[in-house]
Design an enzyme around this catalytic site. Structure first.
Site, mmCIF file in Angstrom:
data_model
loop_
_atom_site.group_PDB
_atom_site.id
_atom_site.type_symbol
_atom_site.label_atom_id
_atom_site.label_comp_id
_atom_site.label_asym_id
_atom_site.label_seq_id
_atom_site.Cartn_x
_atom_site.Cartn_y
_atom_site.Cartn_z
ATOM 1 N N GLN A 85 -2.313 8.852 6.454
ATOM 2 C CA GLN A 85 -2.663 9.711 5.317
ATOM 3 C C GLN A 85 -3.764 10.681 5.704
ATOM 4 O O GLN A 85 -4.737 10.315 6.373
ATOM 5 C CB GLN A 85 -3.118 8.842 4.136
ATOM 6 N N ARG A 116 -3.894 -0.536 -6.525
ATOM 7 C CA ARG A 116 -3.220 -1.834 -6.445
ATOM 8 C C ARG A 116 -3.516 -2.602 -7.738
ATOM 9 O O ARG A 116 -4.533 -2.329 -8.398
ATOM 10 C CB ARG A 116 -3.714 -2.627 -5.237
ATOM 11 N N GLY A 146 -6.649 -6.218 2.776
ATOM 12 C CA GLY A 146 -7.898 -6.272 3.526
ATOM 13 C C GLY A 146 -7.849 -7.144 4.759
ATOM 14 O O GLY A 146 -8.820 -7.228 5.501
ATOM 15 N N HIS A 153 -12.493 -36.714 -27.370
ATOM 16 C CA HIS A 153 -12.159 -38.074 -26.931
ATOM 17 C C HIS A 153 -13.240 -38.705 -26.067
ATOM 18 O O HIS A 153 -13.722 -39.798 -26.347
ATOM 19 C CB HIS A 153 -10.830 -38.064 -26.165
ATOM 20 N N GLN A 209 -5.640 5.137 -2.933
ATOM 21 C CA GLN A 209 -4.975 3.836 -3.035
ATOM 22 C C GLN A 209 -5.092 3.302 -4.456
ATOM 23 O O GLN A 209 -6.058 3.583 -5.175
ATOM 24 C CB GLN A 209 -5.572 2.821 -2.065
ATOM 25 N N ARG A 268 -3.724 3.207 8.073
ATOM 26 C CA ARG A 268 -3.980 1.920 7.413
ATOM 27 C C ARG A 268 -2.756 1.009 7.496
ATOM 28 O O ARG A 268 -1.612 1.457 7.403
ATOM 29 C CB ARG A 268 -4.314 2.130 5.928
ATOM 30 N N LYS A 308 0.836 -1.202 0.000
ATOM 31 C CA LYS A 308 0.000 0.000 0.000
ATOM 32 C C LYS A 308 0.871 1.252 0.000
ATOM 33 O O LYS A 308 0.638 2.207 -0.747
ATOM 34 C CB LYS A 308 -0.921 -0.030 1.221
ATOM 35 N N THR A 344 -7.905 -0.874 9.417
ATOM 36 C CA THR A 344 -7.843 0.526 9.021
ATOM 37 C C THR A 344 -8.613 1.347 10.051
ATOM 38 O O THR A 344 -9.676 0.919 10.526
ATOM 39 C CB THR A 344 -8.461 0.718 7.620
#
Length: 884
Positions: free
Chosen positions: A184, A312, A133, A842, A310, A118, A24, A137
């Site tokens: 943050q 990711r 997760g 097959h 964020q 976080r 993060k 947070t």
């Protein structure tokens, strides 16, 4: 801002900082470098701070060791140990040096602001991990004490129940994952949400999907409210779906958050305007361009300003095959066609791309029409679909291979974006038509009047002669020349054999379809169809199963051999077999089988997969299942009984037709179709039989050269050669050098891709094209493609790997797919269910030969059907019912 490496500001961080600030934190540092992106200011408390924090405890190591000793299935024990660990960390004092740096950074960033605190794990937000997760947070945190407490709580959250269980289950050591903390500045957003720069459902890389709601994003991330959905493609809003948003999460003046019920008028109001959604998508694509891969982005909107909190990588998307232009391409999975959907190593992919006769810059080159994606191969059929006549007929042909692929092609060709690329006047090259005309005429002759009873013997002779000739060529060369010879032979195999076999294989399939069609038209049913395909002559795979049955019949006479087989190992299989009572007696039948079929195995189109001659124990379950569940000689008797049943069914069909108007004509037509079908359908398995013998030869030569590279110290072990392509093997032999970092990267990619589920069909935009089977199914039944008529009820035996098969007579075989190696199990099964396949693959062909009801193309059958459940297979209508 950095002093003792305990704290870094976002501006001091980039992707190289991941070990210090976690996924993060590293991503936030990178976001700050994207032009035009607003990222709320902040800092990261590093993993060094976490490490020194836990090292200040005398008890931590003991608690960690106790936790590591608990099995992940011991849920209650893990919870208790996790509680002890969290309580200990929350009550542990933060060392003063760490405290001072955190407070100093907080003051420099702005002590007057509230913050989001976080967790950021070192294994989080990585392409191959799902740690995000799992830690905690804390929002709207202000004041020195609250900031420090929240940092400590984040550290403690590394030991939440869900995080502990995940690490235990996936074999991550607890000390392996370290924790940084992101602090943050809070944005008190009016609207917030999540944005995927590729559609997470379809995989389309050009579609941006946005979830939006009122208030803070925590409500959406935690799933407590429904979100508005916006989809933007190429700068245009293509979908807007407004949800009822009954609640939202807002910050409280005194700190923390509140869940608030929204006024009735606001609940159905759009969270975003169309312009805001388009602007957000533009921001998302610029972030994706910076990171170089599709992103999962958390965003918020305050005072009409977009803030990114964020980003990711999206880890769930299937990779996209490479294309040389910006056109829309359609790819179909070669693995689903060939009944081998598992990941392949680079050598396996390279050999198959070399075998492909078209789409090549040179004869020995690898085909551009076959592209790797997710360690699987995908065939680009876009050029075929550009011809209107082919795009109409190809889906119907592909249904015989895999119904869901055929229907996916149909779905794709009907779409507006594809139709826009089709040129109405596009016609096939007359030269190509002239080239194909002799084969078409030969097929007509085969159906109408040619004597076909010698065809299989002729093909067998051709295969034996070609294999012997190519073996001589390979044995005459070595080193770089040996690999070059493999490339040269490979590129000739398919054209050589396809041209010879197409004139027979086509009529075998067409005659079956005509028998079905004319029976329905002239008689109103096709009830004899299911028996007409039983026990045809010449099928090499059926013959293999009969010979293996002979082996089992010999083994059953010797209890010592049976006991030995239950504990045999590959390395000493033959030596130890000779040493047990009866071993010398059964050895000749074993050796005969391996001489004929030792080159076969599961997933045999992949040259890197083990052959039976290399791992003879793979066959033990099939042999012992036969010994325990089938009477002596029964497999041979049942084959003859199937042949008689087919003859009786044909006689009955002809008698019924003889009683109709123009009966003489109808009988004559149908008799010819039955003769064509039964005399030729046995060659269905010959093409793979031909190719697999060559793959085994190639492998033996490659492993000889690999052995030389091991002796020279270039490779550590022979199988390392599997991580190289054919041209790379030539280069390695020539230079006596290898890039070991390349091998490491490919091994990591293979481990990651092996966990992915490959789609049947996809576009160059990454969109997975899906279609449902057409079967009309009862409520709760699983739909599929009906490929062998009849109804069977019995115990489901879910088999994922052939070598682990444990079946009894009457069980219904449920498998991801079946290839020729699975045929011995068919003698025990009363029905067949597979996840992939079509009318002429097959499993379908062999099921009809055995008179076994079969349904293929049942998505997720091995997950939805549990081993041991009683099920009903309706091979006439195409569905499976779970009865208990």
């Amino acid at each position: 801002m950095s002093r003792n490496d305990y704290v870094y500001s976002f501006m001091e961080i980039d992707k190289s900082s991941l070990p210090s600030v976690g996924g993060k934190g590293a991503n936030l540092g990178e976001l700050c470098r994207v032009p035009g992106i607003a990222v709320p200011a902040g800092f990261c408390v590093t993993t060094n701070a976490y490490r020194d924090f836990i090292n200040s405890s005398n008890e931590f190591v003991g608690l960690l060791e106790a936790l590591s000793m608990i099995d992940f299935e011991g849920i209650e024990e893990l919870r208790t140990a996790g509680e002890r660990m969290r309580a200990h960390l929350i009550n542990l004092d933060i060392p003063k040096s760490i405290e001072q740096e955190i407070i100093s950074a907080w003051q420099e960033t702005g002590s007057q602001y509230a913050y989001a605190v976080r967790s950021s794990a070192t294994a989080e937000d990585l392409p191959g991990a799902s740690f995000a997760g799992q830690q905690d947070t804390f929002l709207n945190i202000d004041g020195e004490k609250n900031i420090l407490d929240s940092v400590r709580k984040c550290w403690a959250s590394l030991f939440t129940d869900r995080a502990i269980i995940y690490r235990q289950k996936n074999s991550f050591r607890h000390e392996q994952v370290l924790l940084a903390v992101v602090v943050q500045r809070m944005v008190f957003s009016e609207v917030s949400g999540i944005m995927f720069t590729a559609d997470p459902v379809t995989g389309n890389r050009n579609t941006v999907a946005i979830d939006a709601g009122f208030g803070l994003g925590e409500a959406l991330v935690s799933g407590i409210v429904s979100a508005d959905l916006y989809q933007v493609k190429s700068g245009k809003l293509i979908k807007k779906q407004i949800a009822r948003k009954e609640t939202a999460v807002y910050a409280r003046p005194e700190g923390g958050t509140n869940r608030v019920e929204l006024p009735a008028g606001k609940q159905t109001a759009p969270a975003l305007s169309d312009e805001q959604a388009i602007k957000l998508a533009r921001v998302g694509k610029s972030i994706e361009a910076h990171f170089g891969s599709p992103q999962d982005i958390e965003w918020c909107l305050a005072d009409n300003e977009i803030y990114i909190v964020q980003s990711r990588p999206i880890t769930t998307l299937y990779p996209v095959p490479v294309t040389a232009d910006d056109k829309l391409h359609f790819f179909m999975s070669l693995g689903h066609v060939q009944m081998m959907t598992e990941a392949m190593k680079p050598l396996g992919i390279s050999v198959l791309r070399t075998l492909a006769p078209i789409g090549k810059s040179a004869p020995e080159a690898e085909s551009d029409l076959l592209q790797e994606a997710g360690c699987r191969l995908y065939l680009d059929i876009t050029r075929l679909l550009e011809y209107p006549q082919l795009s109409k007929r190809l889906p119907g042909l592909l249904v015989n291979v895999d119904e869901l692929i055929g229907r996916a092609v149909q779905t794709f060709t009907e779409r507006e974006d594809f139709q826009a690329t089709v040129r109405p006047g596009q016609k096939l090259d007359p030269a190509l038509i002239r080239k194909a005309l002799p084969t078409v005429l030969a097929m007509l002759k085969t159906i109408l009047y040619r004597d076909n009873y010698q065809v299989i013997d002729e093909l067998n002779r051709f295969i034996a002669e070609t294999v012997a000739e190519n073996r001589r060529k390979l044995q005459a060369v070595s080193g770089v020349n040996a690999i070059a010879q493999i490339q040269e032979i490979s590129t000739t195999l398919i054209p050589t054999f396809v041209l010879r076999v197409a004139q027979y294989m086509g009529p075998a399939i067409v005659s079956y379809k005509l028998i079905e069609h004319l029976s329905q038209r002239w008689l109103g049913d096709a009830v004899q169809l299911g028996s007409i395909s039983k026990s045809p002559p010449g099928n090499v795979t059926t013959k293999m199963a009969l010979v293996l049955g002979d082996v089992a019949d010999e083994v059953r006479n010797f209890p010592g051999v049976i006991k030995y087989l239950n504990q045999a190992v590959d390395e000493k299989f033959w030596v130890d077999l000779k040493a047990v009572p009866g071993g010398e007696d059964v050895l000749p039948v074993f050796l005969k089988f391996f001489e004929l079929y030792g080159m076969r195995g599961t997933g045999e189109i992949d040259i890197t997969r083990p052959r039976w001659r290399e791992v003879p124990t793979q066959l033990i379950p099939a042999i012992l299942n036969h010994v325990y569940c089938v009477k002596p000689g029964q497999h041979r008797r049942e084959f003859l009984a199937g042949k008689r049943e087919a003859e009786l069914a044909a006689d009955k069909l002809l008698r019924r037709l003889g009683q109709k108007s123009l009966g003489f004509f109808k009988v004559k037509c149908m008799r010819r179709l039955v003769e064509v079908h039964r005399s030729l359908i046995g060659i269905r398995e010959h093409p793979k039989y031909f190719i697999v013998q060559h793959l085994d030869m190639f492998k033996q030569i490659i492993m000889q050269e690999a052995g030389k590279l091991v002796a020279a110290g270039i490779l550590e072990y022979p199988e390392e050669v599997f991580w190289l392509t054919l041209p790379e093997i030539k280069e390695t032999i020539a230079t006596q050098r290898i890039d070991r970092s390349l091998l490491t990267r490919r091994q990591e990619k293979y481990r990651h891709d092996n966990k992915l589920t490959p789609p049947r069909a996809m576009t160059s935009e990454g969109e997975i094209i899906t279609a449902k089977p057409v079967a009309d199914v009862p409520p709760g039944a699983l739909p599929g493609s009906p490929v062998s008529a009849g109804i069977a009820e019995g115990r489901a035996r879910v088999v994922l790997k052939l070598e682990e098969a444990r079946m009894e007579r009457g069980d219904i075989l449920v498998a991801p797919f079946t290839d020729p190696a699975w045929t011995p199990l068919f003698t025990l099964a009363s029905g067949l269910v597979t996840e992939v396949g079509g009318l002429m693959t097959h499993g379908a062909v062999v099921a009809r030969e055995y008179g076994m009801p079969a349904v293929v193309g049942v998505e997720n059958a091995t997950l939805l059907i549990q081993d041991g459940q009683k099920i009903r297979v309706d091979g006439t209508r195409g569905f499976v019912e779970i009865l208990e």
